[in-house]
Design a protein around this motif. Sequence first.
Motif, PDB file in Angstrom:
ATOM      1  N   MET A   1      49.949  33.418  30.181  1.00 18.82           N
ATOM      2  CA  MET A   1      50.098  34.266  28.998  1.00 18.82           C
ATOM      3  C   MET A   1      51.103  35.379  29.292  1.00 18.82           C
ATOM      4  N   PRO A   2      52.051  35.644  28.387  1.00 21.92           N
ATOM      5  CA  PRO A   2      53.039  36.702  28.625  1.00 21.92           C
ATOM      6  C   PRO A   2      52.370  38.046  28.839  1.00 21.92           C
ATOM      7  N   SER A   3      53.003  38.886  29.698  1.00 17.18           N
ATOM      8  CA  SER A   3      52.407  40.169  30.055  1.00 17.18           C
ATOM      9  C   SER A   3      52.259  41.101  28.861  1.00 17.18           C
ATOM     10  N   TYR A   4      53.178  40.948  27.861  1.00 20.06           N
ATOM     11  CA  TYR A   4      53.088  41.836  26.718  1.00 20.06           C
ATOM     12  C   TYR A   4      51.913  41.501  25.804  1.00 20.06           C
ATOM     13  N   ARG A   5      51.220  40.356  26.078  1.00 19.34           N
ATOM     14  CA  ARG A   5      50.047  40.001  25.283  1.00 19.34           C
ATOM     15  C   ARG A   5      48.753  40.188  26.057  1.00 19.34           C
ATOM     16  N   ILE A   6      48.834  40.174  27.395  1.00 17.70           N
ATOM     17  CA  ILE A   6      47.607  40.265  28.196  1.00 17.70           C
ATOM     18  C   ILE A   6      46.861  41.558  27.919  1.00 17.70           C
ATOM     19  N   TRP A   7      47.611  42.670  27.834  1.00 21.25           N
ATOM     20  CA  TRP A   7      46.922  43.943  27.646  1.00 21.25           C
ATOM     21  C   TRP A   7      46.238  44.024  26.290  1.00 21.25           C
ATOM     22  N   ARG A   8      46.839  43.372  25.267  1.00 21.19           N
ATOM     23  CA  ARG A   8      46.205  43.365  23.950  1.00 21.19           C
ATOM     24  C   ARG A   8      44.908  42.547  23.978  1.00 21.19           C
ATOM     25  N   VAL A   9      44.961  41.400  24.655  1.00 20.23           N
ATOM     26  CA  VAL A   9      43.769  40.554  24.757  1.00 20.23           C
ATOM     27  C   VAL A   9      42.666  41.298  25.505  1.00 20.23           C
ATOM     28  N   TYR A  10      43.056  41.976  26.585  1.00 23.09           N
ATOM     29  CA  TYR A  10      42.060  42.722  27.357  1.00 23.09           C
ATOM     30  C   TYR A  10      41.472  43.857  26.518  1.00 23.09           C
ATOM     31  N   LEU A  11      42.320  44.586  25.805  1.00 23.50           N
ATOM     32  CA  LEU A  11      41.840  45.702  25.001  1.00 23.50           C
ATOM     33  C   LEU A  11      40.881  45.219  23.914  1.00 23.50           C
ATOM     34  N   LEU A  12      41.273  44.140  23.216  1.00 21.30           N
ATOM     35  CA  LEU A  12      40.411  43.609  22.163  1.00 21.30           C
ATOM     36  C   LEU A  12      39.093  43.101  22.735  1.00 21.30           C
ATOM     37  N   GLY A  13      39.172  42.341  23.845  1.00 24.13           N
ATOM     38  CA  GLY A  13      37.941  41.826  24.467  1.00 24.13           C
ATOM     39  C   GLY A  13      37.057  42.952  24.961  1.00 24.13           C
ATOM     40  N   GLY A  14      37.661  44.002  25.501  1.00 23.13           N
ATOM     41  CA  GLY A  14      36.882  45.141  25.980  1.00 23.13           C
ATOM     42  C   GLY A  14      36.165  45.852  24.852  1.00 23.13           C
ATOM     43  N   LEU A  15      36.854  46.036  23.724  1.00 24.12           N
ATOM     44  CA  LEU A  15      36.216  46.697  22.586  1.00 24.12           C
ATOM     45  C   LEU A  15      35.060  45.865  22.039  1.00 24.12           C
ATOM     46  N   ILE A  16      35.220  44.548  22.029  1.00 24.75           N
ATOM     47  CA  ILE A  16      34.122  43.672  21.591  1.00 24.75           C
ATOM     48  C   ILE A  16      32.943  43.804  22.551  1.00 24.75           C
ATOM     49  N   ALA A  17      33.231  43.850  23.847  1.00 24.47           N
ATOM     50  CA  ALA A  17      32.159  43.990  24.841  1.00 24.47           C
ATOM     51  C   ALA A  17      31.427  45.319  24.675  1.00 24.47           C
TER      52      ALA A  17
END
Length: 479
Positions: A1-17
């Motif tokens: 996954m491109p680096s410019y998308r990883i942080w968005r995925v992590y942020l969204l997953g973290g907020l869901i958690a």
Amino acid sequence: MPSYRIWRVYLLGGLIAVGIFALLPDEVWADVMYAAIGMSSVVAVLVTAARFRHAIGLAWALMGLGQLAAVFGDVMWLYYEHIAGVDPFPSPADVLYLLEYPFVTASLLMLARHRRSTADREARLDSTIMVVGLALPYWVLLIQPNIGGHDSLFSQLIALGYPIADVILLAGLVRLLTTSGTQMPAYRLLTAALILLLAGDVIFIMIEGSVIVGDLPFLLSYVVWGAAALHPSARDLLRPTPDALATFTTRRLLTLTAVVLLAPGTLAVQLAFGFELSAWAVTVVSAVLFVLVVARMATLLRRLQDQARRLDRVARTDMLTGLPNRRTLDAQLARDYERAAREDVPLTLAMLDLDHFKRFNDTYGHQGGDQLLAGAARAWSLLLSSADMLARYGGEEFVLLMPGRDLAAAEHLLQALRLVTPHEQTFSAGLALWDGRETPLRLLRRADTALYAAKTAGRDRVVCADPAPDSSARSATRA
């Protein structure tokens, strides 16, 4: 996954958690998820630290170690509360929590040191003003009420350790905020994470550890921190701040004003609501802030004076050649007129024009023409005395003011200048001697007329101007 998308995925997953954590009814599983969210942030930060080298990698590594200590504290807290069945406060878990602050503060100071600008002294004063002012509410609300009333020295140290650690961390954050100008996303995310951590501490102490409300800021801090580490701009946190961004902005002025007003504001609130007065604390903080504000005003005044001097030099200097410009020439000519009349000494003026300058420009380009102008100015200036002044008049024309030299001495100097003209170029010159009465404009016109005569006669020569029209008549009258 491109680096410019990883942080968005992590942020969204973290907020869901975090949302799931808030909905979990079982405290055991909630605490397990709490520790898991914290560990995910530690992994994100340490992976980022491993990707980079030198200072930027060390800065992220220090942050990761600080977070790791806090996560170990979370795990130990979970053990004491759910397995050992004892009160986890105070306990060694608190020691691990407190270890986070020196690691993170060291990282922030490292970032600030690498991002400082020429206005670093002003930034240090601003950060000191903010920290001193913000430390007062910490003292009044969190530190002073926790002095005494504890059953052990360890309990007392832990109770005071959190607000004191917050002040230290706040000092590091403010230092970074006052030196950084480039607002890249990783920098903004990191700032938000630290503010959430500080807010979580304040809320936890004030409400004495509400399970959900007190934990949410810490969890959000973990998530935002991890997103900051995974963002592509994480490698740029050490990028030096451009000097142009070190200005005293209106926002900074308002911030400093609000912080300085915290001292009298604290006293006013205590008087208005009948609270116990913190007179000594307010007095000491007010005195320190007064000294710091005076020092800040002194540095700002010195910077304004320095800028005024630089602007004056720019207004009086030709930027290409470094010579005085037309404005400076006019002022100096007026002073030399007064001196020549007062001391009865000669005053000679020459107007110089580089021969075939347009042809040189067409051959070597505008940059070559600029180099010729600057080189001629440097070479000619080396042969002048301290009394002489060479100024750029415009284009390829220069004016040489020679107080104390008669026509013969001035012509001899011009011949010497011809020998050092760079790039084997030549110049034509018109020379005029002040008659003691004519205006500066008239003297310049006579020199210009003589220059035109030199160019008409074939260039590469010096022509002396005819005497002023009324000079001979005055001389005959005196005779």
